[in-house]
Design a protein around this motif. Structure first.
Motif, mmCIF file in Angstrom:
data_model
loop_
_atom_site.group_PDB
_atom_site.id
_atom_site.type_symbol
_atom_site.label_atom_id
_atom_site.label_comp_id
_atom_site.label_asym_id
_atom_site.label_seq_id
_atom_site.Cartn_x
_atom_site.Cartn_y
_atom_site.Cartn_z
ATOM 1 N N ASN A 22 64.555 35.222 86.560
ATOM 2 C CA ASN A 22 64.429 35.772 85.212
ATOM 3 C C ASN A 22 63.169 36.623 85.073
ATOM 4 O O ASN A 22 63.176 37.670 84.431
ATOM 5 C CB ASN A 22 64.449 34.641 84.187
ATOM 6 C CG ASN A 22 65.807 33.962 84.120
ATOM 7 O OD1 ASN A 22 66.814 34.511 84.560
ATOM 8 N ND2 ASN A 22 65.846 32.760 83.564
ATOM 9 N N THR A 59 53.293 41.294 82.516
ATOM 10 C CA THR A 59 54.108 40.091 82.321
ATOM 11 C C THR A 59 53.482 38.929 83.073
ATOM 12 O O THR A 59 53.146 39.059 84.253
ATOM 13 C CB THR A 59 55.545 40.321 82.840
ATOM 14 O OG1 THR A 59 56.131 41.412 82.122
ATOM 15 C CG2 THR A 59 56.399 39.074 82.653
ATOM 16 N N SER A 104 67.284 36.963 80.484
ATOM 17 C CA SER A 104 66.250 37.294 81.467
ATOM 18 C C SER A 104 64.863 36.925 80.967
ATOM 19 O O SER A 104 63.996 36.515 81.742
ATOM 20 C CB SER A 104 66.291 38.782 81.805
ATOM 21 O OG SER A 104 67.518 39.143 82.401
ATOM 22 N N LEU A 105 64.635 37.071 79.673
ATOM 23 C CA LEU A 105 63.325 36.780 79.095
ATOM 24 C C LEU A 105 63.075 35.292 78.912
ATOM 25 O O LEU A 105 61.983 34.894 78.495
ATOM 26 C CB LEU A 105 63.197 37.483 77.734
ATOM 27 C CG LEU A 105 63.020 39.002 77.781
ATOM 28 C CD1 LEU A 105 63.253 39.600 76.401
ATOM 29 C CD2 LEU A 105 61.638 39.363 78.310
ATOM 30 N N THR A 122 63.154 40.663 84.372
ATOM 31 C CA THR A 122 62.351 41.204 83.277
ATOM 32 C C THR A 122 61.416 42.301 83.775
ATOM 33 O O THR A 122 61.333 43.387 83.186
ATOM 34 C CB THR A 122 61.549 40.077 82.604
ATOM 35 O OG1 THR A 122 62.460 39.174 81.968
ATOM 36 C CG2 THR A 122 60.575 40.620 81.577
ATOM 37 N N PRO A 166 64.833 44.041 78.669
ATOM 38 C CA PRO A 166 65.405 42.866 79.352
ATOM 39 C C PRO A 166 66.321 42.098 78.403
ATOM 40 O O PRO A 166 66.106 42.060 77.190
ATOM 41 C CB PRO A 166 64.169 42.037 79.720
ATOM 42 C CG PRO A 166 63.014 42.986 79.651
ATOM 43 C CD PRO A 166 63.362 43.977 78.592
#
Length: 390
Positions: free
Chosen positions: A338, A132, A356-357, A342, A352
């Motif tokens: 956030n 991420t 959150s994304l 995630t 998620p």
């Protein structure tokens, strides 16, 4: 078992203001702790910074290569989980690439890299590794910006026709880079900043905000860049005409020689039935302007009754009771929270939530670099419109 995420930091030492902003934001929700860092290109400053932040001496590193290699060698229960990169632009790509390739998630300042080629490489690494990457376009973290986006998405204003976004500053009205201002010095240096000063530093914020709130992508642009301050190596003012998908048109202005201005980010969006306005210097307010209706004022934190109920995205990112100001630190913290939610969900094998994304990601970073390069290309060329290709 649920636990805090362990953060490593590249840059952000005692001689850098933005590092403290990131740390305050990261720590605000108690979901993240700082465990290691290479806080400066100067090893002595890195050591002193780490000591001031109570980082264990054996995890204060002289450079990011050492940090990533040694952290990757630690047991999974001890090593850092992600890296925050708060360095000048030219030092974003190297540590981000190395961190991703060694299994670490990444938070990085904007612009993501200094070239579109580098940005696209990071995107490929993210896709291949499943890691991420979070890009800190902080203005997308404000509750009323998220409310504006939700109202556009729900069709409140009808088909979008016009998008006007501006980011005037005045802090570079003089040749500050040669007057001892370290922040100005690297930003105005093409070797450290990239192809554009004004568009790289603040124009990307404006472009991201326009796309984020409207939900529309830029497809073509026509740009005019100027260097007003004599002796400066890069542009310090720019105006861009924008064409968006679905036929919307726009105007973007970014300037660092607007003497007397601070950070006067403002966006206005107009559809068939009405429009909206949000300004960074009055962030708790979202002004709604509908045809044949009085102006409406939506305020952060209020429990309005239907049909004026605030969206789940706005309420998820509201921190304090109505009437109290929420600003830059809270917006930064929303992005970190956030991101943390995630990453933690992925670690637990969970999906998620949409809320959150909702933070800028690697694709936003690629589009930011494409925006900078397309603006520069159009300004230097002879064509009226240049297609925005990612």
């Amino acid at each position: 078992m649920k636990r805090k995420l362990r953060m490593g930091m590249v840059g952000g030492g005692k001689d850098a203001f933005i590092g403290a902003v990131h740390r305050i934001a990261a720590f605000m929700d108690g979901k993240i702790e700082l465990v290691c860092g290479a806080f400066s290109i100067d090893p002595q400053i890195s050591r002193e910074s780490g000591e001031q932040l109570f980082v264990s001496p054996d995890r204060i590193y002289e450079n990011y290569e050492e940090m990533i290699a040694k952290e990757a060698a630690l047991p999974e229960g001890e090593r850092m989980d992600f890296v925050t990169i708060v360095t000048p632009n030219f030092l974003h790509f190297g540590p981000a690439k190395l961190a991703l390739e060694n299994g670490f998630d990444v938070v990085v300042e904007k612009p993501m890299t200094v070239s579109l080629e580098e940005a696209q490489e990071l995107k490929s690494i993210v896709e291949n590794t499943g890691r991420t990457l979070c890009l800190t376009h902080t203005y997308s973290g404000y509750p009323m910006v998220k409310q504006a986006k939700a109202m556009v998405r729900e069709g409140h204003f009808g088909k979008i026709r016009k998008i006007v976004v501006e980011y005037p500053q005045g802090w570079l009205s003089r040749l500050s880079e040669r007057e001892g201002n370290a922040g100005a010095a690297w930003r105005a240096d093409p070797k450290r900043s990239g192809k554009s000063l004004v568009m790289g530093d603040i124009g990307t914020h404006a472009a991201h905000l326009a796309e984020y709130v409207s939900g529309l992508k830029i497809t073509e642009l026509c740009a005019d860049l100027t260097t007003f301050v004599e002796g400066r190596l890069l542009d310090d003012d720019g105006s861009v005409l924008l064409r968006f998908e679905d036929g919307a048109k726009g105007v973007l202005m970014a300037s660092q020689i607007s003497a007397g201005e601070e950070n006067a980010v403002r966006i206005r969006i107009y559809g068939e039935k009405g429009g909206l306005e949000w300004a960074n210097e009055d962030p708790n307010n979202l002004i709604i302007k509908m045809l044949d209706q009085p102006r409406q004022l939506y305020r952060t934190g209020n429990a309005y009754a239907a049909p004026y109920t605030l969206s789940s995205f706005a309420t998820h990112n509201t921190r304090i009771p109505a009437g109290h100001p929420e600003g830059l630190l809270e917006s930064f913290a929303n992005i970190y929270r956030n991101f943390a939610l995630t990453v933690s969900a992925k670690r637990e094998g969970l999906t998620p939530s949409a809320e959150s994304l909702d933070f800028p990601n690697v694709q936003d970073g690629v589009r930011g670099m494409a925006f900078i390069e397309t603006v520069v290309q159009n300004n230097e060329g002879n064509e009226k419109w240049t297609k925005f290709v990612v």
